[in-house]
Each structure stands twice: as structure tokens, then as C-alpha cells.
Design a protein around this motif. Structure first.
Motif, PDB file in Angstrom:
ATOM      1  N   LEU A 202       0.817  -1.208   0.000  1.00 43.01           N
ATOM      2  CA  LEU A 202       0.000   0.000   0.000  1.00 43.01           C
ATOM      3  C   LEU A 202       0.855   1.263   0.000  1.00 43.01           C
ATOM      4  O   LEU A 202       0.484   2.279  -0.584  1.00 43.01           O
ATOM      5  CB  LEU A 202      -0.932   0.010   1.221  1.00 43.01           C
ATOM      6  N   LEU A 203       2.005   1.181   0.643  1.00 45.11           N
ATOM      7  CA  LEU A 203       2.852   2.366   0.794  1.00 45.11           C
ATOM      8  C   LEU A 203       3.745   2.627  -0.416  1.00 45.11           C
ATOM      9  O   LEU A 203       4.042   3.781  -0.743  1.00 45.11           O
ATOM     10  CB  LEU A 203       3.731   2.221   2.042  1.00 45.11           C
ATOM     11  N   VAL A 267      -3.800   6.451   9.026  1.00 44.81           N
ATOM     12  CA  VAL A 267      -2.743   5.918   9.892  1.00 44.81           C
ATOM     13  C   VAL A 267      -1.444   5.725   9.118  1.00 44.81           C
ATOM     14  O   VAL A 267      -0.354   6.016   9.628  1.00 44.81           O
ATOM     15  CB  VAL A 267      -3.190   4.578  10.530  1.00 44.81           C
ATOM     16  N   LEU A 268      -1.553   5.259   7.869  1.00 40.08           N
ATOM     17  CA  LEU A 268      -0.355   5.004   7.053  1.00 40.08           C
ATOM     18  C   LEU A 268       0.235   6.271   6.450  1.00 40.08           C
ATOM     19  O   LEU A 268       1.296   6.229   5.832  1.00 40.08           O
ATOM     20  CB  LEU A 268      -0.695   4.021   5.929  1.00 40.08           C
ATOM     21  N   ASP A 273      -6.502  14.019   6.784  1.00 38.25           N
ATOM     22  CA  ASP A 273      -7.799  14.685   6.908  1.00 38.25           C
ATOM     23  C   ASP A 273      -8.089  14.923   8.393  1.00 38.25           C
ATOM     24  O   ASP A 273      -8.826  14.183   9.026  1.00 38.25           O
ATOM     25  CB  ASP A 273      -8.888  13.820   6.270  1.00 38.25           C
ATOM     26  N   LYS A 274      -7.456  15.959   8.940  1.00 40.47           N
ATOM     27  CA  LYS A 274      -7.558  16.227  10.378  1.00 40.47           C
ATOM     28  C   LYS A 274      -8.941  16.719  10.798  1.00 40.47           C
ATOM     29  O   LYS A 274      -9.291  16.670  11.978  1.00 40.47           O
ATOM     30  CB  LYS A 274      -6.508  17.264  10.791  1.00 40.47           C
ATOM     31  N   ARG A 275      -9.721  17.182   9.844  1.00 43.70           N
ATOM     32  CA  ARG A 275     -11.060  17.665  10.178  1.00 43.70           C
ATOM     33  C   ARG A 275     -12.138  16.623   9.879  1.00 43.70           C
ATOM     34  O   ARG A 275     -13.290  16.805  10.248  1.00 43.70           O
ATOM     35  CB  ARG A 275     -11.370  18.952   9.405  1.00 43.70           C
ATOM     36  N   GLY A 276     -11.744  15.553   9.181  1.00 46.79           N
ATOM     37  CA  GLY A 276     -12.697  14.522   8.815  1.00 46.79           C
ATOM     38  C   GLY A 276     -12.398  13.216   9.510  1.00 46.79           C
ATOM     39  O   GLY A 276     -12.504  13.096  10.722  1.00 46.79           O
ATOM     40  N   VAL A 277     -11.960  12.215   8.719  1.00 46.15           N
ATOM     41  CA  VAL A 277     -11.750  10.879   9.270  1.00 46.15           C
ATOM     42  C   VAL A 277     -10.649  10.847  10.331  1.00 46.15           C
ATOM     43  O   VAL A 277     -10.656   9.999  11.226  1.00 46.15           O
ATOM     44  CB  VAL A 277     -11.423   9.891   8.117  1.00 46.15           C
ATOM     45  N   GLY A 278      -9.690  11.783  10.263  1.00 43.53           N
ATOM     46  CA  GLY A 278      -8.610  11.791  11.247  1.00 43.53           C
ATOM     47  C   GLY A 278      -8.861  12.669  12.453  1.00 43.53           C
ATOM     48  O   GLY A 278      -7.976  12.828  13.311  1.00 43.53           O
ATOM     49  N   TYR A 279     -10.075  13.223  12.551  1.00 44.56           N
ATOM     50  CA  TYR A 279     -10.373  14.182  13.621  1.00 44.56           C
ATOM     51  C   TYR A 279     -10.221  13.564  15.014  1.00 44.56           C
ATOM     52  O   TYR A 279      -9.566  14.147  15.895  1.00 44.56           O
ATOM     53  CB  TYR A 279     -11.788  14.736  13.453  1.00 44.56           C
ATOM     54  N   ASN A 280     -10.846  12.408  15.227  1.00 49.37           N
ATOM     55  CA  ASN A 280     -10.817  11.785  16.552  1.00 49.37           C
ATOM     56  C   ASN A 280      -9.389  11.553  17.040  1.00 49.37           C
ATOM     57  O   ASN A 280      -9.028  11.921  18.171  1.00 49.37           O
ATOM     58  CB  ASN A 280     -11.568  10.450  16.532  1.00 49.37           C
ATOM     59  N   GLN A 281      -8.582  10.928  16.185  1.00 52.20           N
ATOM     60  CA  GLN A 281      -7.220  10.611  16.594  1.00 52.20           C
ATOM     61  C   GLN A 281      -6.375  11.866  16.764  1.00 52.20           C
ATOM     62  O   GLN A 281      -5.531  11.927  17.669  1.00 52.20           O
ATOM     63  CB  GLN A 281      -6.577   9.669  15.584  1.00 52.20           C
ATOM     64  N   TYR A 381      -1.535   5.059  15.959  1.00 52.79           N
ATOM     65  CA  TYR A 381      -0.783   3.996  15.316  1.00 52.79           C
ATOM     66  C   TYR A 381      -1.651   2.844  14.833  1.00 52.79           C
ATOM     67  O   TYR A 381      -1.147   1.865  14.286  1.00 52.79           O
ATOM     68  CB  TYR A 381       0.304   3.456  16.254  1.00 52.79           C
ATOM     69  N   MET A 382      -2.951   2.935  15.073  1.00 55.06           N
ATOM     70  CA  MET A 382      -3.912   1.943  14.584  1.00 55.06           C
ATOM     71  C   MET A 382      -5.159   2.672  14.104  1.00 55.06           C
ATOM     72  O   MET A 382      -5.511   3.714  14.663  1.00 55.06           O
ATOM     73  CB  MET A 382      -4.293   0.962  15.703  1.00 55.06           C
ATOM     74  N   PRO A 383      -5.844   2.132  13.103  1.00 54.39           N
ATOM     75  CA  PRO A 383      -7.110   2.748  12.679  1.00 54.39           C
ATOM     76  C   PRO A 383      -8.137   2.693  13.806  1.00 54.39           C
ATOM     77  O   PRO A 383      -8.064   1.825  14.687  1.00 54.39           O
ATOM     78  CB  PRO A 383      -7.548   1.868  11.500  1.00 54.39           C
ATOM     79  N   VAL A 384      -9.083   3.599  13.792  1.00 56.33           N
ATOM     80  CA  VAL A 384     -10.141   3.609  14.803  1.00 56.33           C
ATOM     81  C   VAL A 384     -11.098   2.462  14.522  1.00 56.33           C
ATOM     82  O   VAL A 384     -11.809   2.460  13.513  1.00 56.33           O
ATOM     83  CB  VAL A 384     -10.909   4.947  14.782  1.00 56.33           C
TER      84      VAL A 384
END
Length: 422
Positions: A202-203, A267-268, A273-281, A381-384
Motif C-alpha cells: 500500500l505504501l 494511519v499510514l 484529513d484532520k477535520r474529517g476521518v482523522g479528527y478523533n485521533q 498507530y492503529m485505525p479507529v
């Protein structure tokens, strides 16, 4: 008199003490995570921290009941516990309440819900221990391995249908039980290799990864060229790895839903997307980092106080610890978990009964997986994937199931000098 002595003197009270410490830490941090100035009383039953107090009390009652049971009774009813939890997992697919996209809850009324997947963990550990401790069962034999895998896979499949990816993943940790009972270390190496190749594919460019695999294969052939059997194995493994790399992306895009891929990409580092899917983390990491060494103090966390972190009393309870108690508090909590896991392994290894030993490793595997995934999720370090932190996160089903899971082991250990009841 003998039963009283067994109850009061043979129970591993040090493990009980660690359990109580974690429950207490959880209770106070749940209060901090959802504190309401209009309801400052820590046992106010209209609040989550008030309800958690009830959950802790009832968990202690459940633990006491388990300690009063006969060990033979627990072992004999392992198949019945498993069947009941499987039926509940089927029932929740029909009448379950959808919470957060997962149809994983049975509504009990009065604001209380039951999550069958939590109880499936100790039931699966019990039946797995019962089967693997049976006469003439060897996990190195294909038939025994497939039956043991089936015991683990059935609840995984039903939980995946909810769909609850976090709880599904936890059952994979029981591979460590099979390893302890004789499964080849090469099987674990194989799983680790598959996971590594999946991430690398993937990377990086597929052809770059393929080149790396071929080079690694050639080096192994040069180092061990005198062993024909090993050389053949390396060639087969190299071809298999190359083939797997080419199917990773099709599997990734066709086998996972869009929101699942988005969480993994975040995570990778493939997406930001700090305001969307990455907001919680992102908010969780801000909260933990802001605590620094000693923390901001109890009920003084700004990220916590102003509810910047969603699900903070459940999935992200660790960020409350990090913000208000700092690095020192976080290390203390991690130290308690490490001590608990080492204690459980010690208890498992001193058993005379194979059933008790196998079950003990099941307990250690489940708790270890929960702790690693939950904390890795909180620090990015892990997906939610939504699994609780044992004994600390808010929730009755989680606390009750972990209590039963642990206290069954304590009961089996209290009778370790007795007969083999497997």
C-alpha cells in the motif's frame, strides 16, 4: 470449612488488587471525561460515572459468584456457555440495536444495553481450552488445528456480520494460545510476513516491493544453499509473496468499505484529513501531548472539559489519562497492565491442569490485544476500530465480561493443586 479456606486463602489476591486499581482508575477518569458541573456527585446515577459505579459493584458480585463456583462445573459447562453466546450473537443480528453503525447491542431498557460479543470472548476461551486439553488432541495435527480454528472462527464470523471489526480482530489474538500449545513459530512468522507485505504494497510501488522480495529470496538461497529442502521452501515462499503483493490493492479496494480504507490511509500517512476521518485521533493526540510529564490535574483537562474528543469515556478514555495525569499517569496505567499480564502468564504456567493453563493464555491474549489496539488507536498507530480499554472504559458489558474472564482464571488457579478437571 475447606471451601472457605479455598475461597479466602487460595485466590491470587495480588491479581485482584491490580483489577481493583484499574477499575478505580477507570471510574475516576470516566468522571473526568464526561464531568457535568450540574451533577458533581461521583455516584449520581443519571451520569455515566454514576452508572459505572453500578457496573463496578455488579462486576464485583459477578466475580464473587464465579469464585464460589466449582471448577469442575465451569469446565463441564464450557460447551453450554459457547452455545448460549453464539445464540445471542445470532439474536442480536435480528433484534439488535444499531449504535455507531454496529448492530451489536440488545436493549435491556432503562438506558442499559447488552453486547453479546463481549461475553463471546470468555466463552470461546473456555471451549478452546476444553477442546485443546482433551485426550489425543494435538494442535500440530491438521484435524485438531481446523477444529480449534473453527471454535475461534464461528463467533468471529457472527461478530463481523454486525459488523464490529474491532471485536472480530480481538479473536485473532487466540493464535497465541495455539502457539503455546505447539503450533509452529513459522505460522506466526507467516502471519507477520503477510501483514508486512500488505502494508508495504500500500505504501510503495508494487514493482519496488517485488524487487525487495526477490533480493531477500536470493540472499536466503545463497546463505543456505547446502540445504535443498530449505532452498525449495524459499523458492515457493518467494513466488507466493510476489503473487500476494499483486493482489493486495484489489483486495484492499474491493474488500474494504470506503470509511475503513480512509481510516487505514490516515494511519499510514496516505491521507491527511484532520477535520474529517482523522479528527478523533488528532484530538486524542493533542490531549495526550498537552498533558506533558505530570498532566494538567484532575478535572482540569481542556480537551476533555470542552468535549473535543468524541467517545472519550469509551474508545478514547486513554487520552483523558494522558491529558490530566500526564506521562507519569500513562506509564502507571501501562505498568499496571504489564504487571497484570505477567501475573496472568505466571498463573497460567503454574497450573497442573492443561485446561487451566490453556484458558489462562486465552485470558492473557484477549487482554493484551485490547490494551495494545486501544492505546495504539488513541495515539494514532492503529485505525479507529472501536474496542474498549479493559476495566477502564465506560460500559457494563465490557466490564462484566472482562471480570468474568479474569475471575474464572482466578477460580481455576485457586484449585490448581486439585485434580485435572478438563
Amino acid at each position: 470449612m475447606n471451601n472457605q479456606r479455598s475461597f479466602f486463602f487460595n485466590v491470587d489476591w495480588l491479581t485482584v488488587l491490580i483489577y481493583l486499581a484499574l477499575c478505580t482508575i477507570g471510574w475516576f477518569n470516566i468522571r473526568a471525561a464526561v464531568f457535568d458541573e450540574a451533577h458533581p456527585d461521583i455516584i449520581d446515577l443519571s451520569t455515566e460515572y454514576g452508572k459505572q459505579f453500578i457496573f463496578i459493584v455488579t462486576a464485583l458480585v459477578l466475580g464473587s459468584v464465579v469464585l464460589l463456583l466449582e471448577s469442575r462445573f465451569i469446565a463441564a459447562l464450557a460447551p453450554a456457555f459457547y452455545v448460549v453466546t453464539v445464540l445471542l450473537l445470532l439474536l442480536v443480528l435480528v433484534i439488535g440495536r444499531n449504535v455507531g453503525g454496529n448492530q451489536a447491542w440488545i436493549d435491556l431498557g432503562g438506558g442499559f444495553r447488552l453486547q453479546p460479543s463481549e461475553f463471546a470472548k470468555f466463552a470461546t476461551c473456555l471451549l478452546l481450552a476444553r477442546y485443546l486439553s482433551s485426550t489425543n488432541v494435538k494442535v500440530t495435527e491438521l484435524k485438531s488445528f481446523l477444529i480449534a480454528g473453527g471454535i475461534i472462527f464461528l463467533p468471529m464470523l457472527l461478530i463481523k456480520l454486525q459488523p464490529d471489526d474491532g471485536s472480530t480482530l480481538v479473536f485473532c489474538s487466540l493464535i497465541f494460545v495455539l502457539y503455546r500449545e505447539g503450533l509452529s513459530v513459522y505460522f506466526l512468522v507467516f502471519i507477520g510476513l503477510v501483514a508486512t507485505l500488505f502494508v508495504l504494497a500500500l505504501l510503495y510501488n508494487v514493482w519496488f516491493v517485488v524487487a525487495g522480495i526477490v533480493v531477500a529470496g536470493l540472499l536466503l538461497l545463497l546463505l543456505f544453499r547446502r540445504s535443498r529442502q530449505f532452498s525449495v521452501g524459499v523458492l515457493i515462499a518467494t513466488v507466493a509473496c510476489v503473487a500476494f503483493v499483486f493482489v493486495v490493492k484489489p483486495l484492499y479496494f474491493d474488500g474494504l468499505k470506503k470509511h475503513q480504507r480512509a481510516r487505514i490511509d490516515e494511519v499510514l500517512g496516505l491521507n491527511h484529513d484532520k477535520r474529517g476521518v482523522g479528527y478523533n485521533q488528532n484530538q486524542s493526540k493533542i490531549a495526550i501531548g498537552s498533558g506533558r510529564v505530570w498532566g494538567k490535574g484532575y478535572l482540569q483537562g481542556t480537551q476533555t472539559k470542552y468535549s473535543f474528543v468524541p467517545a472519550q469515556s469509551t474508545d478514547f478514555i486513554f487520552c483523558t489519562v494522558g491529558e490530566e495525569w500526564g506521562f507519569a499517569g500513562s506509564v502507571t496505567v501501562l505498568g499496571l497492565y504489564l504487571f497484570l499480564l505477567l501475573r496472568i502468564i505466571h498463573i497460567a504456567e503454574r497450573q497442573r491442569s492443561p485446561f487451566s493453563r490453556i484458558y489462562g493464555y486465552g485470558v492473557a491474549s484477549i487482554i493484551f490485544c485490547h490494551v495494545i489496539i486501544n492505546i495504539a488507536m488513541a495515539i494514532g498507530y492503529m485505525p479507529v476500530i472501536g474496542i474498549p480499554l479493559p476495566f477502564i472504559s465506560y460500559g457494563g458489558s465490557s466490564l462484566w465480561s472482562f471480570t468474568i474472564l479474569l475471575f474464572i482464571l482466578l477460580k481455576l488457579d485457586s484449585n490448581r493443586m486439585g485434580m485435572n478437571y478438563a
